[in-house]
Design a protein around this motif. Structure first.
Motif, short mmCIF file in Angstrom:
data_model
loop_
_atom_site.label_atom_id
_atom_site.label_comp_id
_atom_site.label_asym_id
_atom_site.label_seq_id
_atom_site.Cartn_x
_atom_site.Cartn_y
_atom_site.Cartn_z
N ASP A 122 11.27 -4.61 4.07
CA ASP A 122 11.81 -5.74 3.30
C ASP A 122 11.91 -7.02 4.13
O ASP A 122 12.92 -7.74 4.06
CB ASP A 122 13.20 -5.37 2.73
CG ASP A 122 13.60 -6.28 1.58
OD1 ASP A 122 12.70 -6.73 0.84
OD2 ASP A 122 14.81 -6.53 1.42
N LEU A 123 10.87 -7.33 4.88
CA LEU A 123 10.91 -8.52 5.73
C LEU A 123 10.68 -9.80 4.95
O LEU A 123 11.11 -10.87 5.37
CB LEU A 123 9.85 -8.41 6.83
CG LEU A 123 10.02 -7.28 7.83
CD1 LEU A 123 8.94 -7.36 8.90
CD2 LEU A 123 11.41 -7.30 8.46
N SER A 124 9.97 -9.73 3.82
CA SER A 124 9.64 -10.94 3.09
C SER A 124 10.22 -10.93 1.69
O SER A 124 10.75 -9.91 1.21
CB SER A 124 8.12 -11.13 3.04
OG SER A 124 7.80 -12.45 2.61
N TYR A 125 10.10 -12.06 1.05
CA TYR A 125 10.57 -12.25 -0.33
C TYR A 125 9.34 -12.26 -1.24
O TYR A 125 8.59 -13.24 -1.29
CB TYR A 125 11.34 -13.56 -0.43
CG TYR A 125 11.74 -13.96 -1.83
CD1 TYR A 125 12.81 -13.33 -2.47
CD2 TYR A 125 11.06 -14.97 -2.52
CE1 TYR A 125 13.17 -13.69 -3.76
CE2 TYR A 125 11.42 -15.34 -3.79
CZ TYR A 125 12.48 -14.70 -4.41
OH TYR A 125 12.85 -15.05 -5.69
N VAL A 126 9.10 -11.15 -1.92
CA VAL A 126 7.91 -11.00 -2.73
C VAL A 126 8.11 -9.83 -3.68
O VAL A 126 8.79 -8.86 -3.34
CB VAL A 126 6.66 -10.77 -1.83
CG1 VAL A 126 6.78 -9.48 -1.05
CG2 VAL A 126 5.37 -10.84 -2.62
N LYS A 127 7.54 -9.92 -4.87
CA LYS A 127 7.54 -8.77 -5.77
C LYS A 127 6.34 -7.89 -5.41
O LYS A 127 5.19 -8.25 -5.68
CB LYS A 127 7.44 -9.22 -7.23
CG LYS A 127 8.67 -9.90 -7.76
CD LYS A 127 8.65 -10.02 -9.27
CE LYS A 127 7.46 -10.82 -9.76
NZ LYS A 127 7.45 -10.96 -11.23
N ALA A 128 6.60 -6.77 -4.77
CA ALA A 128 5.52 -5.89 -4.31
C ALA A 128 5.29 -4.80 -5.35
O ALA A 128 6.20 -4.04 -5.68
CB ALA A 128 5.90 -5.28 -2.96
N ARG A 129 4.06 -4.72 -5.85
CA ARG A 129 3.71 -3.74 -6.85
C ARG A 129 3.25 -2.43 -6.20
O ARG A 129 2.77 -2.42 -5.05
CB ARG A 129 2.58 -4.26 -7.74
CG ARG A 129 2.96 -5.47 -8.59
CD ARG A 129 3.94 -5.09 -9.69
NE ARG A 129 4.00 -6.14 -10.69
CZ ARG A 129 5.12 -6.73 -11.07
NH1 ARG A 129 6.27 -6.37 -10.53
NH2 ARG A 129 5.10 -7.67 -12.00
N LEU A 130 3.38 -1.36 -6.93
CA LEU A 130 2.83 -0.06 -6.54
C LEU A 130 1.49 0.15 -7.22
O LEU A 130 1.37 -0.09 -8.43
CB LEU A 130 3.78 1.07 -6.96
CG LEU A 130 5.17 1.06 -6.32
CD1 LEU A 130 6.06 2.09 -7.00
CD2 LEU A 130 5.11 1.32 -4.83
N ASP A 131 0.46 0.57 -6.46
CA ASP A 131 -0.81 0.90 -7.12
C ASP A 131 -0.67 2.23 -7.87
O ASP A 131 0.36 2.91 -7.78
CB ASP A 131 -1.96 0.93 -6.11
CG ASP A 131 -1.77 1.96 -5.01
OD1 ASP A 131 -1.14 3.00 -5.26
OD2 ASP A 131 -2.28 1.74 -3.89
N ASP A 132 -1.68 2.60 -8.61
CA ASP A 132 -1.59 3.78 -9.47
C ASP A 132 -1.31 5.05 -8.68
O ASP A 132 -0.48 5.89 -9.10
CB ASP A 132 -2.87 3.94 -10.29
CG ASP A 132 -3.03 2.86 -11.35
OD1 ASP A 132 -2.02 2.21 -11.67
OD2 ASP A 132 -4.15 2.67 -11.85
N ALA A 133 -1.99 5.22 -7.55
CA ALA A 133 -1.77 6.42 -6.75
C ALA A 133 -0.36 6.46 -6.19
O ALA A 133 0.30 7.52 -6.17
CB ALA A 133 -2.80 6.48 -5.62
N SER A 134 0.15 5.30 -5.76
CA SER A 134 1.50 5.25 -5.21
C SER A 134 2.53 5.53 -6.30
O SER A 134 3.54 6.21 -6.07
CB SER A 134 1.76 3.88 -4.59
OG SER A 134 0.89 3.66 -3.48
N LEU A 135 2.28 5.01 -7.50
CA LEU A 135 3.19 5.26 -8.61
C LEU A 135 3.24 6.75 -8.94
O LEU A 135 4.32 7.31 -9.21
CB LEU A 135 2.76 4.45 -9.83
CG LEU A 135 3.67 4.55 -11.07
CD1 LEU A 135 5.09 4.13 -10.76
CD2 LEU A 135 3.09 3.70 -12.21
#
Length: 828
Positions: free
Chosen positions: A521-534
């Motif tokens: 959590d070093l930055s301010y960003v909306k990080a998405r999960l790819d399909d495999a990660s989900l």
């Protein structure tokens, strides 16, 4: 006279005043001896101001019942008062002005608030000023860049505690009245001066270093004394003073350190130097989770950071509000994790606090962290998720950019250079750039002087090449965590550190079951999960360590809010993994988000089924949780909330109220009143039954909860009466107004309140003109219609282009929330 246009000070005119006027000393005498008399509406206030002026005329700010006399340089002059400003003429190079006036006791938490405890009939007073309510108590120059030394003299009933920013210098007593003079302060802005008076319960302590000793005090109403966890509060205070004194290399400058917990408070806390005020919500009357205590510790340390960031060095105008709030928000989490037992502060920040920032930053009214604040009404609404949570998140990115030592060295130089003064953004950038050798100005332009949040995702092409893609590109220093699913658990395999700047960045990442962008959590960003990660998360989310788990919960919630993750899928993941969530701070946020998803993002045809499924999930998890655990309490609270929108919980609610709960679950006042509210909302509790509950808990909290329960009963007449009372009953305190509003909205019963939609739009403009901004804001936000279209909102905005900008901002933001709900439901 809150409808006076002159009450709304502008940046331009205050800058002109501070250029012409240099204030030195202000002496304020308050006569509070009759505060216990409910018929006594006001109090006498006499202010003596010593100042230089290069102009012959200026104004002094005051809002109250009346101005009774004005003496300028020993000559009584005609009173020129418009309800907010006192004009003074014939000024010399050096001046003394004495203004005698009558202030008004507040019930809205603005100015000098008066509260009578129903438990023992005792009267309690405290002040709350930010950004511009000190003028409700004293005549003053109401702007942050006109600092002065303040001396307070208070006449109060004998036996009361009388407190202000400094220690008592002398006190006299006669005929049941004490006259207390407090020592002069160091230079302060008016908004961080403070007074409290009443029969407060007090616990004393000390904090000392080799060369300094500071007296500590923790205070609350006498009836709450059995619940005051003073030892822990004092321990956190000592740990914080140790940490900040070392980190900032500047001794705590304000003498004593009192912390007072006060009723009907509008904020979490306020950083008045030497007399920090806190909401009583931080004093649990019954059970409390460790996460709640962690939140209290975070707030204690947030306010303590302000003793340097904000009090010692103060922004010149409200444009640079972030100079104190972003830093204090960052330091609250940083110091909690570094100096106290609440080492999970950054996990809670990542999952919960930043959600506020992400939400605010996607509104059409978003603004840069360094905002353009033209007047006080705009300043009042800028105490928001951008100024606090986004600013803190961005500072975490700054620490990653320049390094922790350079960051704190820059802060140390900043305090040394500007102690007791006022600053702007550039004053800080100079120190950070010198300390780090990095191009902090370019960083500032990218992060502090822009608005909006980037979304970051991973793309893989047909040949297996990977690319990090971000919308609204910004420079990020971040880490990517690569986790393998091994024996049913997600285990960190590798971390890759990256600097990215543009829209597309090629990356060489090994294969992994979970690719966690922005790990740590070093930055301010909306990080998405790819399909495999989900897919991996669906299987094993709860096996991740706490911070990665917090980041995944945050990613899922953002995707659900944006309509990219269907609401039903989000809720299924919550039902599967939340019962195993070990961090109660994360769990509480997840439970709240799930309930919100059902009420706002699930399409209407599926909503009843999702409500019943959620009710069952909360009840099952409550029963399965370890007896007496924080998780059991969190699930029980979630069950009570779910029971207000589903009749299926009626029998279990009744059983819990009858004491037939799972082993170890405390049916404390908070939980009991939540269950009562649920039962009332579903039509299963009568007015007489609510009155009987109140007899058993006739406290301030009980009365507020009973008001909510009474207004929640699901009949057209009850909701209509509550609606009318919210708008028309000016005797309601801030807390009681909130209770009535909650009753009107209880159970999401649009069928009972939809008929008020047109009336809402007829009310809001007049309410904004006639009520204080705090009360008007609660009404505008709390009673906004939850319609199925934005047509009525658009019509009002079109017809009210000239309405006050602050009011339009609130309506525009509510319209955007509504439009998001409609859009997300349609996408299902």
């Amino acid at each position: 006279m809150d409808d006076m246009s002159s009450a709304n000070l502008t940046r331009q005119e205050t800058a002109a005043r501070s250029a012409a006027v240099n204030v030195h000393e202000i002496r304020v005498e308050l006569d509070l001896r009759d505060a216990q008399n409910p018929e006594q509406r006001g109090f006498s206030t006499t202010t003596t101001l010593a100042f230089d002026s290069s102009e012959s005329t200026t104004w002094i700010d005051f809002i109250g019942e009346s101005v009774d006399h004005v003496i300028v340089n020993d000559i009584e002059v005609p009173i020129e008062y418009d309800g907010a400003r006192i004009t003074v003429r014939g000024l010399a190079a050096s001046n003394t002005a004495v203004i005698g006036a009558t202030g008004v006791y507040s019930r809205s938490g603005e100015g000098l608030h008066r509260f009578v405890d129903p438990v023992d009939g005792e009267t309690y007073l405290y002040t709350q000023y930010e950004p511009a309510d000190s003028r409700r108590v004293m005549a003053c120059f109401e702007q942050p860049d006109m600092k002065a030394s303040y001396t307070f003299v208070v006449h109060a009933p004998s036996g009361w505690q009388v407190l202000s920013n400094q220690r008592v210098a002398k006190a006299e007593e006669a005929d049941g009245v004490q006259t207390v003079e407090l020592a002069p302060t160091l230079p302060l802005s008016s908004y961080i001066t403070a007074v409290a008076a009443g029969p407060y319960h007090r616990v004393d302590g000390t904090w000392s270093r080799a060369d300094q000793e500071v007296a500590l005090g923790v205070l609350c109403r006498a009836s709450l004394a059995p619940h005051l966890e003073a030892d822990e509060i004092i321990e956190i205070t000592r740990q914080g003073l140790d940490f900040f004194t070392d980190a900032f290399a500047f001794a705590y400058p304000w003498g004593k350190y009192d912390q007072i917990f006060v009723p009907e408070y509008n904020l979490g806390a306020m950083e008045n130097p030497g007399l920090v005020t806190f909401t009583e919500a931080y004093i649990p009357r019954g059970a409390a989770t460790d996460a709640q205590r962690g939140a209290r510790a975070n707030t204690i340390l947030h306010e303590m950071a302000h003793m340097w960031f904000g009090d010692l060095v103060t922004m010149r105008w409200w444009d640079d509000l972030w100079l104190k709030e972003s830093f204090a928000d960052y330091m609250g989490s940083h110091a909690s994790a570094a100096a106290t037992r609440f080492t999970d502060a950054w996990e809670r920040f990542a999952a919960n606090r930043k959600a506020w920032a992400y939400q605010q930053d996607q509104l059409p009214t978003t603004h840069p962290i360094v905002a353009d604040i033209t007047d006080l009404e705009a300043a009042k609404l800028n105490f928001d998720g951008i100024t606090y949570a986004k600013g803190a998140a961005v500072l975490k990115q700054l620490v990653a950019f320049v390094g922790a030592e350079a960051f704190f060295e820059g802060a140390r130089r900043y305090f040394a250079a500007h102690a007791y003064g006022n600053t702007t953004l550039d004053d800080l950038l100079v120190q950070l750039e010198d300390a780090s050798g990095r191009d902090v100005r370019a960083w500032s332009k990218a992060w502090l002087e822009t608005s909006g949040v980037s979304t970051l995702w991973l793309e893989t092409d047909s040949e297996g090449a990977r690319m990090l893609v971000q919308s609204d590109p910004r420079p990020h220093r971040l880490r990517v965590g690569l986790y393998d699913l091994t024996d049913g658990r997600l285990v960190l395999h590798e971390q890759v550190e990256l600097d990215i700047t543009g829209e597309r960045t090629p990356v060489a990442l090994p294969d992994a079951d979970l690719v966690l962008l922005n790990d740590e959590d070093l930055s301010y960003v909306k990080a998405r999960l790819d399909d495999a990660s989900l897919a991996a998360v669906r299987t094993a989310l709860s096996t991740l360590p706490p911070l990665p788990r917090a980041l995944v919960w945050s990613s899922l919630w953002n995707a659900a809010r944006d309509g990219e993750l269907p609401a039903a899928e989000y809720l299924e993941i919550v039902r599967r993994h939340a019962p195993a969530e070990e961090n109660t701070g994360l769990l509480a946020g997840v439970l709240a988000n799930a309930a919100y998803t059902i009420g706002h993002f699930v399409p209407a045809p599926q909503r009843d089924a999702e409500r019943d499924a959620w009710l069952t999930a909360t009840e099952t998890a409550m029963d399965a949780a370890a007896p007496g655990s924080d998780a059991q309490l969190a699930w029980a609270r979630a069950f009570a909330t779910a029971s207000a929108v589903s009749d299926a919980g009626t029998e279990r609610v009744r059983a819990l109220l009858d004491g037939e709960g799972p082993a170890g679950l405390p049916i404390d006042p908070q939980l009991r009143w939540s269950l009562i509210a649920a039962s009332a909302t579903t039509g299963n509790l009568s007015e007489d039954a609510i009155a009987k509950e109140l007899e058993n808990d006739d406290t301030a909290e009980g009365r507020t909860a009973a008001l909510r329960a009474l207004a929640s009963r699901p009949t057209a007449d009850v909701r209509s009466a509550a609606w009318d009372r919210a708008w028309s009953d000016h005797s309601l305190s801030n807390d009681h107004l909130d209770a009535i509003i909650a009753g009107v909205r209880a159970g999401a019963r649009r069928d009972l309140i939809a008929r008020f939609d047109d009336e809402y739009f007829a009310w809001i403009a007049g309410t904004w003109d006639s009520r204080s901004i705090e009360i008007a804001r609660r009404l505008v936000l709390g009673l906004f219609p939850g319609t199925e279209t934005t047509n009525a909102v658009d019509a009002w905005l079109a017809a009210n282009a000239a309405a006050p900008a602050a009011l339009r901002r609130l309506v525009i933001e509510q319209r955007d929330h509504l439009a998001r709900e409609i859009r997300v439901r349609a996408a299902q």
